[in-house]
Motif scaffolding. Structure first.
Motif, mmCIF file in Angstrom:
data_model
loop_
_atom_site.group_PDB
_atom_site.id
_atom_site.type_symbol
_atom_site.label_atom_id
_atom_site.label_comp_id
_atom_site.label_asym_id
_atom_site.label_seq_id
_atom_site.Cartn_x
_atom_site.Cartn_y
_atom_site.Cartn_z
ATOM 1 N N UNK A 163 7.535 -2.628 -1.999
ATOM 2 C CA UNK A 163 8.193 -1.850 -3.050
ATOM 3 C C UNK A 163 7.634 -2.195 -4.429
ATOM 4 N N UNK A 164 7.141 -3.404 -4.565
ATOM 5 C CA UNK A 164 6.614 -3.868 -5.852
ATOM 6 C C UNK A 164 5.094 -3.842 -5.903
ATOM 7 N N UNK A 165 4.470 -3.284 -4.883
ATOM 8 C CA UNK A 165 3.011 -3.273 -4.798
ATOM 9 C C UNK A 165 2.390 -2.569 -6.004
ATOM 10 N N UNK A 166 2.919 -1.408 -6.386
ATOM 11 C CA UNK A 166 2.382 -0.678 -7.530
ATOM 12 C C UNK A 166 2.539 -1.472 -8.822
ATOM 13 N N UNK A 167 3.702 -2.086 -8.985
ATOM 14 C CA UNK A 167 3.946 -2.864 -10.196
ATOM 15 C C UNK A 167 2.990 -4.052 -10.265
ATOM 16 N N UNK A 168 2.834 -4.751 -9.143
ATOM 17 C CA UNK A 168 1.920 -5.895 -9.125
ATOM 18 C C UNK A 168 0.472 -5.459 -9.345
#
Length: 155
Positions: free
Chosen positions: A8-13
């Protein structure tokens, strides 16, 4: 909790990684005078040349050159933010604007002492600590704002 929560946080990271790379590449290019002086120091064959180079390096540090370059980087981020089509709330826009102008106020204080009090020899350690603090501030600010901008581009 989902065992693949990190997806879920892949894009943010990913956006944060791009922002950190952006900052690193900018720091490599804006610190070119220091790299050049370091290379010249390595190839200085006599003491007179080395003394001149060391004096120039110290002058760059004592004149708060790093702080002014960091303010320019923060300004570049703000210009990117203004011209981006990122739609964020008014509160976040205000916070970003405030933290853009804060370093200018902070840099004004030590630079005023440098300009107004030429008779005293300013504490080199304090000046360096201040400039390293500015590097940390700029890194955090640039990473956060560029992450927001990169994230908005992905959406």
């Amino acid at each position: 909790m989902n065992k693949y929560w990190w997806r879920a946080y892949k894009d943010v990271l990913s956006c944060m990684g791009k922002a950190m790379l952006w900052f690193l590449l900018n720091m490599i290019f804006v610190s070119a005078p220091f790299w050049i002086i370091g290379i010249l120091t390595a190839f200085a064959f006599n003491e007179k040349t080395k003394a001149i180079i060391d004096e120039e390096f110290s002058k760059l540090l004592k004149d708060c050159t790093i702080s002014f370059v960091l303010c320019a980087i923060i300004g570049a981020i703000m210009v990117d933010f203004i011209f981006s089509k990122a739609i964020i709330g008014k509160k976040l826009s205000f916070i970003i604007a405030w933290f853009t102008f804060l370093p200018l106020l902070i840099v004004t204080i030590p630079y005023s002492f440098l300009m107004c009090d030429k008779s005293s020899n300013n504490d080199f350690h304090t000046l360096m600590s201040f400039q390293f603090g500015m590097i940390g501030y700029t890194f955090i600010y640039c990473t956060l704002v560029k992450t927001i901008l990169f994230r908005r581009e992905v959406k």
